[in-house]
Scaffold this motif. Structure first.
Motif, PDB file in Angstrom:
ATOM      1  N   ILE A   2     -59.804   4.787 -91.383  1.00 21.84           N
ATOM      2  CA  ILE A   2     -59.875   3.367 -91.033  1.00 21.84           C
ATOM      3  C   ILE A   2     -58.679   2.943 -90.188  1.00 21.84           C
ATOM      4  O   ILE A   2     -58.828   2.252 -89.173  1.00 21.84           O
ATOM      5  N   ILE A   3     -57.478   3.400 -90.598  1.00 24.10           N
ATOM      6  CA  ILE A   3     -56.286   3.055 -89.819  1.00 24.10           C
ATOM      7  C   ILE A   3     -56.431   3.534 -88.382  1.00 24.10           C
ATOM      8  O   ILE A   3     -56.223   2.782 -87.415  1.00 24.10           O
ATOM      9  N   ALA A   4     -56.834   4.814 -88.232  1.00 22.64           N
ATOM     10  CA  ALA A   4     -56.935   5.379 -86.885  1.00 22.64           C
ATOM     11  C   ALA A   4     -57.954   4.605 -86.059  1.00 22.64           C
ATOM     12  O   ALA A   4     -57.705   4.268 -84.896  1.00 22.64           O
ATOM     13  N   THR A   5     -59.100   4.290 -86.678  1.00 30.46           N
ATOM     14  CA  THR A   5     -60.152   3.614 -85.919  1.00 30.46           C
ATOM     15  C   THR A   5     -59.713   2.218 -85.500  1.00 30.46           C
ATOM     16  O   THR A   5     -59.806   1.859 -84.319  1.00 30.46           O
ATOM     17  N   LEU A   6     -59.201   1.442 -86.453  1.00 35.54           N
ATOM     18  CA  LEU A   6     -58.895   0.044 -86.152  1.00 35.54           C
ATOM     19  C   LEU A   6     -57.702  -0.094 -85.213  1.00 35.54           C
ATOM     20  O   LEU A   6     -57.768  -0.811 -84.212  1.00 35.54           O
ATOM     21  N   VAL A  49     -69.700  -8.999 -73.112  1.00 34.35           N
ATOM     22  CA  VAL A  49     -69.531  -7.578 -73.420  1.00 34.35           C
ATOM     23  C   VAL A  49     -69.232  -7.324 -74.893  1.00 34.35           C
ATOM     24  O   VAL A  49     -69.027  -6.176 -75.281  1.00 34.35           O
ATOM     25  N   ILE A  50     -69.223  -8.375 -75.710  1.00 30.45           N
ATOM     26  CA  ILE A  50     -68.893  -8.179 -77.120  1.00 30.45           C
ATOM     27  C   ILE A  50     -69.781  -7.119 -77.802  1.00 30.45           C
ATOM     28  O   ILE A  50     -69.263  -6.223 -78.465  1.00 30.45           O
ATOM     29  N   PRO A  51     -71.100  -7.168 -77.629  1.00 33.27           N
ATOM     30  CA  PRO A  51     -71.908  -6.131 -78.298  1.00 33.27           C
ATOM     31  C   PRO A  51     -71.550  -4.725 -77.830  1.00 33.27           C
ATOM     32  O   PRO A  51     -71.457  -3.800 -78.635  1.00 33.27           O
ATOM     33  N   THR A  52     -71.338  -4.571 -76.513  1.00 37.57           N
ATOM     34  CA  THR A  52     -71.000  -3.250 -75.993  1.00 37.57           C
ATOM     35  C   THR A  52     -69.672  -2.773 -76.578  1.00 37.57           C
ATOM     36  O   THR A  52     -69.525  -1.616 -76.968  1.00 37.57           O
ATOM     37  N   LEU A  53     -68.712  -3.688 -76.669  1.00 34.29           N
ATOM     38  CA  LEU A  53     -67.425  -3.324 -77.272  1.00 34.29           C
ATOM     39  C   LEU A  53     -67.634  -2.926 -78.731  1.00 34.29           C
ATOM     40  O   LEU A  53     -66.967  -2.023 -79.230  1.00 34.29           O
ATOM     41  N   GLY A  54     -68.575  -3.580 -79.401  1.00 37.48           N
ATOM     42  CA  GLY A  54     -68.886  -3.216 -80.778  1.00 37.48           C
ATOM     43  C   GLY A  54     -69.387  -1.790 -80.879  1.00 37.48           C
ATOM     44  O   GLY A  54     -68.996  -1.034 -81.773  1.00 37.48           O
ATOM     45  N   ASN A  55     -70.218  -1.388 -79.913  1.00 36.49           N
ATOM     46  CA  ASN A  55     -70.690  -0.003 -79.890  1.00 36.49           C
ATOM     47  C   ASN A  55     -69.538   0.984 -79.806  1.00 36.49           C
ATOM     48  O   ASN A  55     -69.577   2.055 -80.391  1.00 36.49           O
ATOM     49  N   TYR A  56     -68.509   0.600 -79.042  1.00 38.24           N
ATOM     50  CA  TYR A  56     -67.386   1.527 -78.899  1.00 38.24           C
ATOM     51  C   TYR A  56     -66.553   1.614 -80.163  1.00 38.24           C
ATOM     52  O   TYR A  56     -65.938   2.648 -80.419  1.00 38.24           O
ATOM     53  N   LEU A  57     -66.550   0.562 -80.961  1.00 36.95           N
ATOM     54  CA  LEU A  57     -65.858   0.660 -82.252  1.00 36.95           C
ATOM     55  C   LEU A  57     -66.550   1.720 -83.120  1.00 36.95           C
ATOM     56  O   LEU A  57     -65.893   2.562 -83.737  1.00 36.95           O
ATOM     57  N   ILE A  58     -67.877   1.687 -83.126  1.00 36.66           N
ATOM     58  CA  ILE A  58     -68.618   2.699 -83.879  1.00 36.66           C
ATOM     59  C   ILE A  58     -68.318   4.089 -83.321  1.00 36.66           C
ATOM     60  O   ILE A  58     -68.098   5.050 -84.062  1.00 36.66           O
TER      61      ILE A  58
END
Lengths: 307, 228, 238
Positions: free
Chosen positions: B23-27, B156-165
C-alpha cells in the motif's frame, strides 16, 4: 394465404429466365403510364433483374420502440412490379416499413407477405411460427436496399463491394461476378471506378455504387431509403435520373422513401401519405401532388415545398 | 497436496505486514506519478525546443523500458548518489532503504504515463476555451490554473484511476530489490515451510478482488466524469 | 562506458530470450484476445459471461503473481511446466485479457450501418464478421494493440525473477561479475528501448497498411480515447 394471387411468380423461380429485351421492358413501363427517361440514350438493361417480382402485403402490422408505437395495425398492399413512394413527416414510420422488409427491425405484431410467403413467420406442422435465421436468409434473397448513407464497405474496393455478395451468398463464380459488376458499373456510369476505393468517390458516385451493389444481388424487391438526402444538391438529380431509368428498364417491385417530391412523382405509380404510423391518403402521384383530398397531405406538401 | 486452512490462518500476520508495504509503495508512488507527470506535461509545452525534445525522449525511454531494470538502476546507481542530499531535505526518510527506491522508481515510471494522460486531457479542452481566455485577457498562469487544468483534470480522473490500479498490480515487482511487499512476504513464508500453495494463492486472490472492486469504482467515476 | 559491451554475447543471448518471450506471449495473447473478444459480442448470454469471467479475472491478476503461482504453487499440486512455457502462459493470459477488451470494443465501434448493409446483402453471420466487421475493426484495434505489445515486452522482465536468462537476468549477472553497475543497467535499458522502438515500427507499418486498405489517411493524434485505451493496457508489466 390471401396474397397468392398477387405473386404467382415467386412460387415459380424458373420464371427468372433470360431478361426480356429492353424494348419489352420499357414497353411494359410505358404501358403503366410512367414517363420515359429524359436520357436520350436508353440504358442498357441487360444486368437488371427481370421477371417474377413479388407483391408485398402488410397485415395489421404493429411496430413499437419501447412505448413508442411507430406503426399501428398497418394494412397495405403493393402489387408485383409496382413502384410505390412513401411520403410523410419524419417519425411517421416510413423508414420503419423499409427496415422491417429488410429484416433490420423485428416485427412486433401482424404479418408481412412477400409474394405468397410470410417474411417474419414460417410454417411448421401447419402452424405459423416465428421465422428462424434460415427462413430470413431465404426471404432476404428477394430483397435489396439502398441506404441514405450508402454504407459501402470501406475495407473493399468498388469491385469487391459488388462481387462479395454474389460470390459469398449467391455462389456465383468469380469471373461471372466480375463480369456482372462491370455491366452494373457501366449502367451506373462508373465503369472507370472499378478499382477505386469508396472513400475516393464523391457522395453521388458512392450512392451509384451502392445502387449497383444492391442490383448485383438480383433483388426482386428494391427498397430506397432517402437515397439522395445525404448528397450535395448538385448531385441529387443525377442519382435520381439513374434510379428512374433503372426503374423504367426493369420490372422490379420498388418501395421508396423520399423527401424529394419531384423524384416521387417521377419514379412511382402510387404514392402513400403517412402520418403517425397510418396511411392518411393514397393515389397516383398526379392526384396526391395535384389535388390531395386530405388536409394533412396538403399541409405536409406545403411545408415540404416551402422549404 | 491438500489446502491447509490452519496454515492459511497462521500466515495471515506475515501477509498483512507485506500488504502494508504494497500500500505504501502504491500510494506514495502514485503521488509522485501524479505530480511528476504534470511537470513532464508542462515541460513539453516549454518555449525552448531543446527542453521539449529532451523531455519527450526521456519520458519515451522510461515508458518503453521495464520497471525491474529501472528499479535496479534507482536502487544501485541513483539513490546511493543522491540519498545524502535528499536525506538533508527530508531527514525522516532513509533513502538507502529498498522501499524508498521502489517508491521513487514506481512513481517515475508511471509519471510518464500520467504525463500522456494530462497531455491528452489538455488537448481535449476545446479551442474556444483558449480563445475565450485571450478575449478576457487573462494572464497566462491564470489560464492554466483556473481554466485549462481544472477542465482537463476533471476529464482524465477515471483514466488516472486506472493507473492507480495498474501501479498496485506492478508493485510486486519491488521484490526484485528485496522489498518485502505482499508477494515477497508470501514467498518468504512459503520458503520457510516449503508450502507455497496457500500463501501465493491467497495473494493472487487478493489481487484479483482488489483489482475487480477498484475497476468497478473507476467505471463509476467514468460515468460521473464521462470522458470521451 | 563500453566495457559492459565486452559481454555482448551474454546480452544478445538475453535479448534473444526476451524476444522469444515477447513473440510467444503476444501470439498467445492475440489468439485469446480474438477468441474472448468475439465471445464478448456473442448473442448468447452464456458466452458473454465466459468473456467477462476471463477478462475480469486475468485483468485483475498481476503478471508476476500469476507467474509465481504457476511456478511455485502449481507444481505442489502436481502441475509442473517448463519455465519458458510458464512465462509465456502468464504473459499471454494476462495481456490477452486486455486484448479481449480491445477486440470487443473495436467490434462494437464499427458503425451499425455497416452491419445493416451486410444484412441487406444477405451475408451469413459468420461472413458478416469475417468479411466486413473484423477487417474494419482491425484498424481500431491496432493502436491499442501496439501499446499492449510494448507492455508485454516490458512484462517479460519479470521472468528474471524465476531464473530465466532474459536480458534483465543477464544484466544482473554481468553487474555481479564486472561491478560496472551503472553502465550495465544503462545498456540493458538501451537494449529494451531498441526492442520497443522496433516493435513500434512494426505496429506503425501495420497501421499504415490497414489505413490504406480502408482508404484512410493515417492519423496519429493522441486523443483521450486512445490514451484511455492504453491505460487499460498497463499493469501488465514494467
Amino acid at each position: 394465404m390471401p396474397q397468392s394471387d398477387t405473386a404467382p411468380e415467386s412460387s415459380e423461380p424458373k420464371d427468372e429466365a433470360p431478361a426480356p429485351s429492353l424494348e419489352k421492358a420499357t414497353g411494359r413501363t410505358g404501358a403503366d403510364g410512367v414517363p420515359a427517361g429524359k436520357d436520350p440514350k436508353p440504358i442498357d438493361a441487360a444486368p437488371l433483374p427481370k421477371g417474377g417480382a413479388p407483391g408485398i402485403t402488410f397485415e395489421k402490422v404493429v411496430k413499437r420502440f419501447g412505448s413508442n408505437v411507430v406503426l399501428r395495425e398497418l394494412d397495405f398492399t403493393v402489387a408485383p412490379g409496382e413502384r410505390v413512394t412513401l411520403i410523410g413527416p419524419s417519425g411517421s414510420g416510413k423508414t420503419t416499413i423499409l427496415r422491417l422488409l429488410m429484416t433490420l427491425e423485428t416485427l412486433n405484431e401482424g404479418v408481412i407477405w412477400i409474394g405468397d410467403q410470410t417474411l417474419w413467420h414460417m410454417d411448421r406442422g401447419g402452424k405459423r411460427v416465428a421465422a428462424n435465421q434460415k427462413h430470413l436468409h431465404e426471404m432476404r434473397k428477394q430483397v435489396g436496399m439502398v441506404f441514405q448513407q450508402f454504407n459501402l464497405f470501406p475495407n473493399m474496393n468498388v469491385l469487391r463491394n459488388l462481387t462479395e455478395g454474389p460470390r459469398r451468398v449467391l455462389g456465383v463464380s468469380q469471373d461471372e461476378a466480375v463480369e456482372r459488376a462491370r455491366e452494373l458499373l457501366e449502367l451506373v456510369g462508373l465503369a472507370d471506378k472499378l478499382n477505386a476505393h469508396p472513400t475516393q468517390l464523391s457522395g453521388g458516385q458512392q450512392q451509384r455504387v451502392a445502387v449497383a451493389r444492391a442490383l448485383a444481388m438480383q433483388p426482386k424487391v428494391l427498397l430506397l431509403d432517402e437515397v439522395t438526402s445525404a448528397l450535395d444538391p448538385e448531385l441529387v438529380v443525377g442519382v435520381q435520373d439513374l434510379l428512374r431509368d433503372i426503374a423504367n428498364a426493369s420490372d422490379i417491385t420498388l418501395l421508396c422513401v423520399t423527401h424529394e417530391m419531384n423524384f416521387a412523382r417521377d419514379i412511382s405509380n402510387r404514392v402513400l401519405m403517412f402520418d403517425q404510423g397510418q396511411i392518411v391518403e393514397e393515389g397516383p402521384p398526379e392526384q396526391i401532388f395535384g389535388e390531395p383530398s386530405e388536409q394533412r397531405t396538403r399541409d405536409f406538401l406545403q411545408a415540404v415545398l416551402a422549404s | 497436496m491438500e489446502w491447509d486452512w490452519q496454515y492459511s490462518g497462521d500466515i495471515m500476520p506475515d501477509l498483512l505486514d507485506g500488504l502494508k508495504y504494497t500500500i505504501i509503495a502504491t500510494l506514495l508512488g502514485y503521488v509522485i506519478a501524479l505530480v511528476l507527470g504534470l511537470v513532464w506535461t508542462l515541460l513539453r509545452r516549454a518555449p525552448n525546443p531543446v527542453v521539449r525534445q529532451t523531455v519527450r525522449w526521456v519520458t519515451e525511454f522510461i515508458r518503453c523500458t521495464p520497471l525491474i531494470p529501472q528499479l535496479f538502476f534507482f536502487y544501485f546507481v541513483i539513490l546511493p548518489q543522491v540519498a545524502p542530499a535528499l536525506h538533508t531535505v527530508l531527514p525522516f526518510i532513509d533513502f538507502q532503504e529498498p522501499i524508498a527506491a521502489g517508491v521513487i522508481a514506481l512513481g517515475v515510471h508511471y509519471s510518464t504515463y500520467t504525463a500522456e494522460v494530462y497531455r491528452a486531457g489538455i488537448a481535449d479542452v476545446p479551442r474556444g476555451q483558449w480563445e475565450a481566455c485571450t478575449a478576457l485577457n487573462l494572464p497566462r498562469s491564470r489560464v492554466w490554473t483556473d481554466v485549462i487544468l481544472p477542465q482537463a483534470i476533471r476529464k482524465v480522473i477515471p483514466t488516472l484511476g486506472n493507473y492507480l490500479i495498474a501501479m498496485f498490480k506492478d508493485s510486486p515487482m519491488l521484490l526484485a530489490i528485496q522489498v518485502v511487499e505482499l508477494l515477497n512476504a508470501s514467498f518468504q513464508v512459503g520458503a520457510k515451510s516449503l508450502k507455497y500453495l496457500e500463501p501465493i494463492t491467497i495473494v493472487g486472490v487478493l489481487f484479483v478482488i482488489v483489482s475487480v472492486i477498484s475497476s468497478i469504482l473507476v467505471r463509476r467515476l467514468e460515468r460521473r466524469y464521462a470522458t470521451v | 562506458m563500453f566495457d559492459v559491451l565486452d559481454s555482448h554475447e551474454e546480452l544478445l543471448k538475453g535479448a534473444w530470450i526476451t524476444i522469444q518471450l515477447t513473440v510467444g506471449g503476444s501470439l498467445l495473447a492475440l489468439v485469446l484476445a480474438v477468441l474472448f473478444g468475439m465471445a464478448g459480442v456473442s448473442s448468447s448470454r452464456w458466452v458473454r459471461g465466459l468473456n467477462r469471467v476471463y477478462v475480469e479475472f486475468f485483468r485483475g491478476t498481476a503478471t508476476l503473481v500469476l507467474l509465481y503461482w504457476f511456478f511455485y504453487a502449481l507444481p505442489l499440486v502436481g502441475f509442473k511446466f517448463a519455465p519458458m512455457f510458464t512465462a509465456i502462459m502468464a504473459l499471454g493470459l494476462n495481456v490477452g485479457a486486455y486484448g479481449a477488451e480491445v477486440v470487443r470494443g473495436a467490434i462494437i465501434s464499427v458503425p451499425k450501418a455497416q452491419y445493416e448493409a451486410t444484412i441487406a446483402l444477405n451475408l451469413t453471420p459468420t461472413q458478416r464478421m469475417i468479411r466486413v466487421i473484423l477487417p474494419q475493426a482491425v484498424s481500431l484495434m491496432l493502436p491499442p494493440f501496439g501499446n499492449l505489445l510494448i507492455e508485454l515486452m516490458k512484462g517479460t522482465a519479470v521472468v528474471s525473477l524465476i531464473t530465466i536468462g532474459d536480458l534483465t537476468f543477464r544484466g544482473k549477472e554481468i553487474q555481479q561479475s564486472t561491478g560496472e553497475t551503472a553502465w550495465t543497467f544503462f545498456w540493458i535499458l538501451v537494449f529494451y528501448f531498441v526492442i520497443a522502438q522496433v516493435l513500434q515500427l512494426f505496429v506503425r507499418f501495420a497501421e499504415r497498411r490497414v489505413d490504406r486498405m480502408l482508404g484512410r489517411r493515417p492519423s496519429r493524434d493522441t486523443s483521450l480515447a486512445t490514451v484511455s485505451a492504453s491505460a487499460a493496457g498497463t499493469g501488465v508489466g514494467g
